[in-house]
Design a protein around this motif. Structure first.
Motif, PDB file in Angstrom:
ATOM      1  N   SER A  66      18.557  15.524  -4.290  1.00 30.83           N
ATOM      2  CA  SER A  66      17.357  15.472  -3.473  1.00 30.83           C
ATOM      3  C   SER A  66      16.244  14.727  -4.181  1.00 30.83           C
ATOM      4  O   SER A  66      15.482  13.981  -3.554  1.00 30.83           O
ATOM      5  N   ALA A  67      16.120  14.896  -5.497  1.00 27.77           N
ATOM      6  CA  ALA A  67      15.060  14.200  -6.232  1.00 27.77           C
ATOM      7  C   ALA A  67      15.304  12.708  -6.234  1.00 27.77           C
ATOM      8  O   ALA A  67      14.388  11.907  -6.071  1.00 27.77           O
ATOM      9  N   ARG A  68      16.556  12.294  -6.416  1.00 29.29           N
ATOM     10  CA  ARG A  68      16.847  10.858  -6.411  1.00 29.29           C
ATOM     11  C   ARG A  68      16.608  10.251  -5.045  1.00 29.29           C
ATOM     12  O   ARG A  68      16.086   9.147  -4.916  1.00 29.29           O
ATOM     13  N   SER A  69      17.019  10.968  -3.999  1.00 24.94           N
ATOM     14  CA  SER A  69      16.855  10.419  -2.657  1.00 24.94           C
ATOM     15  C   SER A  69      15.391  10.347  -2.249  1.00 24.94           C
ATOM     16  O   SER A  69      15.012   9.490  -1.446  1.00 24.94           O
ATOM     17  N   ASN A  70      14.552  11.227  -2.816  1.00 23.54           N
ATOM     18  CA  ASN A  70      13.152  11.232  -2.417  1.00 23.54           C
ATOM     19  C   ASN A  70      12.300  10.312  -3.264  1.00 23.54           C
ATOM     20  O   ASN A  70      11.429   9.611  -2.755  1.00 23.54           O
ATOM     21  N   THR A  71      12.521  10.291  -4.600  1.00 25.46           N
ATOM     22  CA  THR A  71      11.637   9.553  -5.494  1.00 25.46           C
ATOM     23  C   THR A  71      12.080   8.125  -5.710  1.00 25.46           C
ATOM     24  O   THR A  71      11.242   7.272  -5.987  1.00 25.46           O
ATOM     25  N   ARG A  72      13.365   7.829  -5.628  1.00 22.89           N
ATOM     26  CA  ARG A  72      13.825   6.488  -5.963  1.00 22.89           C
ATOM     27  C   ARG A  72      13.258   5.429  -5.044  1.00 22.89           C
ATOM     28  O   ARG A  72      12.754   4.409  -5.518  1.00 22.89           O
ATOM     29  N   PRO A  73      13.291   5.553  -3.702  1.00 21.73           N
ATOM     30  CA  PRO A  73      12.722   4.499  -2.868  1.00 21.73           C
ATOM     31  C   PRO A  73      11.227   4.332  -3.059  1.00 21.73           C
ATOM     32  O   PRO A  73      10.731   3.200  -3.052  1.00 21.73           O
ATOM     33  N   SER A  74      10.487   5.421  -3.240  1.00 19.14           N
ATOM     34  CA  SER A  74       9.042   5.288  -3.412  1.00 19.14           C
ATOM     35  C   SER A  74       8.706   4.610  -4.726  1.00 19.14           C
ATOM     36  O   SER A  74       7.788   3.787  -4.793  1.00 19.14           O
ATOM     37  N   ILE A  75       9.431   4.909  -5.799  1.00 21.64           N
ATOM     38  CA  ILE A  75       9.184   4.269  -7.085  1.00 21.64           C
ATOM     39  C   ILE A  75       9.505   2.783  -7.008  1.00 21.64           C
ATOM     40  O   ILE A  75       8.762   1.938  -7.527  1.00 21.64           O
ATOM     41  N   HIS A  76      10.611   2.426  -6.359  1.00 27.59           N
ATOM     42  CA  HIS A  76      10.968   1.021  -6.218  1.00 27.59           C
ATOM     43  C   HIS A  76       9.931   0.269  -5.394  1.00 27.59           C
ATOM     44  O   HIS A  76       9.581  -0.874  -5.717  1.00 27.59           O
ATOM     45  N   LEU A  77       9.431   0.893  -4.351  1.00 25.46           N
ATOM     46  CA  LEU A  77       8.432   0.234  -3.506  1.00 25.46           C
ATOM     47  C   LEU A  77       7.123   0.030  -4.255  1.00 25.46           C
ATOM     48  O   LEU A  77       6.519  -1.055  -4.200  1.00 25.46           O
ATOM     49  N   CYS A  78       6.670   1.040  -4.979  1.00 22.90           N
ATOM     50  CA  CYS A  78       5.439   0.894  -5.770  1.00 22.90           C
ATOM     51  C   CYS A  78       5.606  -0.154  -6.855  1.00 22.90           C
ATOM     52  O   CYS A  78       4.681  -0.928  -7.122  1.00 22.90           O
ATOM     53  N   SER A  79       6.771  -0.194  -7.469  1.00 20.28           N
ATOM     54  CA  SER A  79       7.019  -1.188  -8.513  1.00 20.28           C
ATOM     55  C   SER A  79       7.007  -2.605  -7.950  1.00 20.28           C
ATOM     56  O   SER A  79       6.455  -3.531  -8.570  1.00 20.28           O
ATOM     57  N   LEU A  80       7.588  -2.786  -6.770  1.00 20.96           N
ATOM     58  CA  LEU A  80       7.584  -4.115  -6.153  1.00 20.96           C
ATOM     59  C   LEU A  80       6.174  -4.561  -5.790  1.00 20.96           C
ATOM     60  O   LEU A  80       5.810  -5.731  -5.981  1.00 20.96           O
ATOM     61  N   ILE A  81       5.355  -3.638  -5.296  1.00 22.34           N
ATOM     62  CA  ILE A  81       3.970  -3.987  -4.948  1.00 22.34           C
ATOM     63  C   ILE A  81       3.183  -4.375  -6.196  1.00 22.34           C
ATOM     64  O   ILE A  81       2.429  -5.359  -6.203  1.00 22.34           O
ATOM     65  N   LEU A  82       3.375  -3.625  -7.278  1.00 25.21           N
ATOM     66  CA  LEU A  82       2.672  -3.938  -8.516  1.00 25.21           C
ATOM     67  C   LEU A  82       3.161  -5.248  -9.125  1.00 25.21           C
ATOM     68  O   LEU A  82       2.359  -6.035  -9.661  1.00 25.21           O
ATOM     69  N   ARG A  83       4.452  -5.509  -9.050  1.00 27.57           N
ATOM     70  CA  ARG A  83       4.984  -6.785  -9.564  1.00 27.57           C
ATOM     71  C   ARG A  83       4.432  -7.963  -8.765  1.00 27.57           C
ATOM     72  O   ARG A  83       4.092  -9.013  -9.330  1.00 27.57           O
ATOM     73  N   PHE A  84       4.333  -7.787  -7.474  1.00 25.51           N
ATOM     74  CA  PHE A  84       3.804  -8.869  -6.640  1.00 25.51           C
ATOM     75  C   PHE A  84       2.328  -9.109  -6.933  1.00 25.51           C
ATOM     76  O   PHE A  84       1.877 -10.265  -6.984  1.00 25.51           O
ATOM     77  N   SER A  85       1.557  -8.040  -7.132  1.00 29.72           N
ATOM     78  CA  SER A  85       0.145  -8.206  -7.468  1.00 29.72           C
ATOM     79  C   SER A  85      -0.021  -8.868  -8.833  1.00 29.72           C
ATOM     80  O   SER A  85      -0.910  -9.717  -9.013  1.00 29.72           O
ATOM     81  N   ALA A  86       0.821  -8.508  -9.807  1.00 28.60           N
ATOM     82  CA  ALA A  86       0.769  -9.172 -11.112  1.00 28.60           C
ATOM     83  C   ALA A  86       1.130 -10.648 -11.003  1.00 28.60           C
ATOM     84  O   ALA A  86       0.551 -11.493 -11.697  1.00 28.60           O
ATOM     85  N   LEU A  87       2.064 -10.971 -10.117  1.00 27.80           N
ATOM     86  CA  LEU A  87       2.430 -12.366  -9.881  1.00 27.80           C
ATOM     87  C   LEU A  87       1.249 -13.159  -9.330  1.00 27.80           C
ATOM     88  O   LEU A  87       0.943 -14.273  -9.798  1.00 27.80           O
ATOM     89  N   ILE A  88       0.540 -12.596  -8.366  1.00 25.83           N
ATOM     90  CA  ILE A  88      -0.592 -13.282  -7.752  1.00 25.83           C
ATOM     91  C   ILE A  88      -1.751 -13.433  -8.735  1.00 25.83           C
ATOM     92  O   ILE A  88      -2.344 -14.509  -8.874  1.00 25.83           O
ATOM     93  N   PHE A  89      -2.067 -12.364  -9.455  1.00 28.60           N
ATOM     94  CA  PHE A  89      -3.210 -12.405 -10.368  1.00 28.60           C
ATOM     95  C   PHE A  89      -2.973 -13.351 -11.539  1.00 28.60           C
ATOM     96  O   PHE A  89      -3.888 -14.068 -11.965  1.00 28.60           O
ATOM     97  N   SER A  90      -1.773 -13.343 -12.083  1.00 25.23           N
ATOM     98  CA  SER A  90      -1.472 -14.266 -13.176  1.00 25.23           C
ATOM     99  C   SER A  90      -1.486 -15.716 -12.703  1.00 25.23           C
ATOM    100  O   SER A  90      -1.919 -16.617 -13.441  1.00 25.23           O
ATOM    101  N   PHE A  91      -1.054 -15.955 -11.472  1.00 24.49           N
ATOM    102  CA  PHE A  91      -1.109 -17.315 -10.931  1.00 24.49           C
ATOM    103  C   PHE A  91      -2.559 -17.770 -10.755  1.00 24.49           C
ATOM    104  O   PHE A  91      -2.893 -18.925 -11.064  1.00 24.49           O
ATOM    105  N   VAL A  92      -3.416 -16.889 -10.264  1.00 25.02           N
ATOM    106  CA  VAL A  92      -4.834 -17.240 -10.092  1.00 25.02           C
ATOM    107  C   VAL A  92      -5.484 -17.531 -11.439  1.00 25.02           C
ATOM    108  O   VAL A  92      -6.290 -18.471 -11.581  1.00 25.02           O
ATOM    109  N   CYS A  93      -5.129 -16.754 -12.457  1.00 24.45           N
ATOM    110  CA  CYS A  93      -5.682 -16.968 -13.790  1.00 24.45           C
ATOM    111  C   CYS A  93      -5.280 -18.333 -14.340  1.00 24.45           C
ATOM    112  O   CYS A  93      -6.128 -19.096 -14.819  1.00 24.45           O
TER     113      CYS A  93
END
Length: 202
Positions: free
Chosen positions: A43-70
């Protein structure tokens, strides 16, 4: 009549004595109860794994944009030569270091985005989960250190650049974007450390 009543009484007593054991054995054999440890992990894997992956993808995308702007703000700054003052960002070692670090962060964030999409799509077939967690945790720490060091080193360069030049504005934008990129990478490092600790404990 007495025999039949005796037989009936004996049958009832025998059924009354056997039925609890038979009911408990029948209830235990076809329907085994699962272990609470395995159920909690699933139950913990099924509940936390998708949310962690989604948050990580959003943060990676924001780091990609900010580093490109810099990097883009430093690369497109074209100040005019005024006296003996340096006329381009590559003549400042601090700004050149900040530019190289953000280019490296852009490439690393693009790689992590590709790996994250592949992990969700192919479910760890291309890159094993354990190797992916170790690589992400180590590289997040390294990239975060490079970003905060390049941002702190580039701050004194603002005082040596004339405030009327376009390079001064580009440097301020680049340093602020580099610091925001550090915050995104640091949060990704916390998430990767959480996933690594969860994998080691379980």
């Amino acid at each position: 009549m007495k025999k039949e009543s005796d037989v009936l009484v004996i049958d009832c007593r025998s059924m009354a004595g056997v039925s609890p054991m038979a009911a408990s054995s029948l209830a235990q054999q076809p329907f085994p109860t699962p272990s609470p440890f395995t159920f909690s992990i699933a139950s913990a894997r099924s509940n936390t794994r998708p949310s962690i992956h989604l948050c990580s993808l959003i943060l990676r995308f924001s780091a990609l944009i900010f580093s490109f702007v810099c990097a883009f703000s430093l690369a497109t700054s074209t100040p005019k030569k005024q006296g003996r003052a340096p006329s381009n960002f590559n003549e400042y070692p601090e700004l050149m270091y900040c530019f190289i670090v953000n280019i490296f962060t852009f490439i690393y964030s693009a790689f992590q985005l590709f790996k994250g999409v592949c992990d969700i799509t192919y479910r760890g077939i291309l890159i094993p989960d354990m190797i992916s967690d170790y690589i992400s945790f180590i590289l997040d720490q390294l990239v975060g250190y490079l970003l905060i060091s390049s941002s702190s080193v580039a701050i004194p360069a603002i005082q040596r650049i004339e405030h009327t030049a376009s390079l001064s504005k580009a440097t301020i934008i680049a340093i602020s974007m580099s610091f925001v990129t550090f915050l995104a990478i640091a949060t990704c490092g916390l998430l990767s450390g959480y996933k690594l600790c969860k994998r080691i404990i379980w």
